[in-house]
Design a protein around this motif. Structure first.
Motif, mmCIF file in Angstrom:
data_model
loop_
_atom_site.group_PDB
_atom_site.id
_atom_site.type_symbol
_atom_site.label_atom_id
_atom_site.label_comp_id
_atom_site.label_asym_id
_atom_site.label_seq_id
_atom_site.Cartn_x
_atom_site.Cartn_y
_atom_site.Cartn_z
ATOM 1 N N PRO A 79 0.831 -1.201 0.000
ATOM 2 C CA PRO A 79 0.000 0.000 0.000
ATOM 3 C C PRO A 79 0.866 1.252 0.000
ATOM 4 O O PRO A 79 1.927 1.280 0.623
ATOM 5 C CB PRO A 79 -0.807 -0.125 1.291
ATOM 6 N N LEU A 80 0.409 2.241 -0.719
ATOM 7 C CA LEU A 80 1.134 3.511 -0.791
ATOM 8 C C LEU A 80 0.424 4.542 0.078
ATOM 9 O O LEU A 80 -0.785 4.487 0.266
ATOM 10 C CB LEU A 80 1.191 4.006 -2.232
ATOM 11 N N ALA A 81 1.200 5.476 0.561
ATOM 12 C CA ALA A 81 0.618 6.567 1.331
ATOM 13 C C ALA A 81 -0.228 7.436 0.404
ATOM 14 O O ALA A 81 0.102 7.604 -0.762
ATOM 15 C CB ALA A 81 1.735 7.401 1.952
ATOM 16 N N THR A 82 -1.318 7.961 0.934
ATOM 17 C CA THR A 82 -2.113 8.924 0.179
ATOM 18 C C THR A 82 -1.917 10.290 0.822
ATOM 19 O O THR A 82 -1.557 10.390 1.994
ATOM 20 C CB THR A 82 -3.607 8.551 0.192
ATOM 21 N N TYR A 83 -2.140 11.300 0.052
ATOM 22 C CA TYR A 83 -1.872 12.650 0.534
ATOM 23 C C TYR A 83 -3.135 13.516 0.562
ATOM 24 O O TYR A 83 -3.054 14.731 0.629
ATOM 25 C CB TYR A 83 -0.762 13.285 -0.310
ATOM 26 N N ASN A 84 -4.310 12.874 0.534
ATOM 27 C CA ASN A 84 -5.566 13.621 0.539
ATOM 28 C C ASN A 84 -5.697 14.493 1.783
ATOM 29 O O ASN A 84 -6.096 15.650 1.697
ATOM 30 C CB ASN A 84 -6.759 12.665 0.460
ATOM 31 N N GLY A 85 -5.383 13.921 2.935
ATOM 32 C CA GLY A 85 -5.485 14.680 4.178
ATOM 33 C C GLY A 85 -4.540 15.870 4.194
ATOM 34 O O GLY A 85 -4.919 16.972 4.614
ATOM 35 N N ALA A 86 -3.322 15.665 3.716
ATOM 36 C CA ALA A 86 -2.343 16.757 3.693
ATOM 37 C C ALA A 86 -2.760 17.844 2.703
ATOM 38 O O ALA A 86 -2.607 19.037 2.984
ATOM 39 C CB ALA A 86 -0.959 16.216 3.344
ATOM 40 N N MET A 87 -3.289 17.436 1.573
ATOM 41 C CA MET A 87 -3.717 18.425 0.578
ATOM 42 C C MET A 87 -4.900 19.247 1.087
ATOM 43 O O MET A 87 -4.936 20.468 0.918
ATOM 44 C CB MET A 87 -4.053 17.731 -0.741
ATOM 45 N N THR A 88 -5.838 18.583 1.749
ATOM 46 C CA THR A 88 -6.965 19.319 2.318
ATOM 47 C C THR A 88 -6.498 20.193 3.473
ATOM 48 O O THR A 88 -6.941 21.337 3.611
ATOM 49 C CB THR A 88 -8.074 18.347 2.778
ATOM 50 N N GLY A 89 -5.591 19.663 4.294
ATOM 51 C CA GLY A 89 -5.036 20.459 5.386
ATOM 52 C C GLY A 89 -4.347 21.711 4.873
ATOM 53 O O GLY A 89 -4.496 22.796 5.444
ATOM 54 N N GLN A 90 -3.605 21.575 3.782
ATOM 55 C CA GLN A 90 -2.942 22.733 3.192
ATOM 56 C C GLN A 90 -3.961 23.758 2.703
ATOM 57 O O GLN A 90 -3.796 24.964 2.908
ATOM 58 C CB GLN A 90 -2.049 22.297 2.033
ATOM 59 N N MET A 91 -5.034 23.278 2.076
ATOM 60 C CA MET A 91 -6.081 24.179 1.611
ATOM 61 C C MET A 91 -6.716 24.916 2.792
ATOM 62 O O MET A 91 -6.932 26.133 2.738
ATOM 63 C CB MET A 91 -7.149 23.394 0.849
ATOM 64 N N LEU A 92 -7.001 24.199 3.875
ATOM 65 C CA LEU A 92 -7.567 24.829 5.066
ATOM 66 C C LEU A 92 -6.610 25.872 5.643
ATOM 67 O O LEU A 92 -7.036 26.960 6.058
ATOM 68 C CB LEU A 92 -7.890 23.769 6.123
#
Length: 196
Positions: free
Chosen positions: A162-175
């Protein structure tokens, strides 16, 4: 059995043919391997990658501990005999499912990076406040990620790991960027500047 035996020999023949003209690793490949192996140590607590793995942990869970567990899973991953994909352990928060229609529209417009984002913010400034309030938990986790000293990814050892996903980091950056905008609009230019 005879058919399986012949099939095995065919497979072996194909592997030999593929590897017949193998060459030693290039100088660039050797240099890259040396860079990876000679990296200075980075404690898990200081590693933003570990925290990124846990950003979308349930709100009542410790994001860092989740990240540690996922990092350990990646490091000790054993490919199943079937070669099937194995997902990361733990069910992530589906924060997007609980978003209001107004928040979804604002997020989509701002991700496109066009004038629609600014238009929505001007039409209804409270929309941004509502978004930041509803996902304050993720923004706080993202701010903690920014405080980390470095980034050291765990490299997969199997093609179906499994690879890491960056959805949380991308949304965190947007916030985070939206909060900086909120501060600037409120006249707190110093805080907005420091955030950026």
């Amino acid at each position: 059995f005879a058919a399986q035996f012949r099939q095995g020999w065919h497979l072996l023949g194909i592997l030999v043919a593929i590897n017949w003209s193998d060459e030693a690793p290039s100088a660039d490949a050797v240099r890259l391997q040396r860079i990876v192996s000679e990296r200075a140590p980075l404690a898990d607590r200081d590693n933003a990658f570990v925290l990124s793995l846990g950003l979308l942990a349930p709100q009542d869970k410790d994001a860092y501990q989740w990240g540690l567990a996922r990092k350990a899973f990646m490091e000790h991953f054993v490919s199943p005999a079937s070669g099937a994909y194995v997902p990361m352990p733990g069910k992530e928060v589906d924060y997007m499912a609980s978003r209001s229609a107004a928040t979804k529209a604002l997020d989509e417009a701002c991700r496109r990076g066009d004038a629609g984002c600014l238009r929505l913010l001007e039409q209804d400034p409270a929309r941004l406040d509502a978004w930041l309030a509803s996902e304050a938990w993720l923004l706080e986790r993202y701010r903690n990620l920014l405080d980390c000293k470095g980034w050291r990814e765990t490299l997969p050892k199997a093609s179906n790991a499994p690879l890491a996903t960056y959805n949380g980091a991308m949304t965190g950056q947007m916030l985070f960027l939206m909060q900086a905008l909120q501060k600037a609009r409120a006249g707190d230019a110093a805080t907005a500047r420091a955030m950026l």
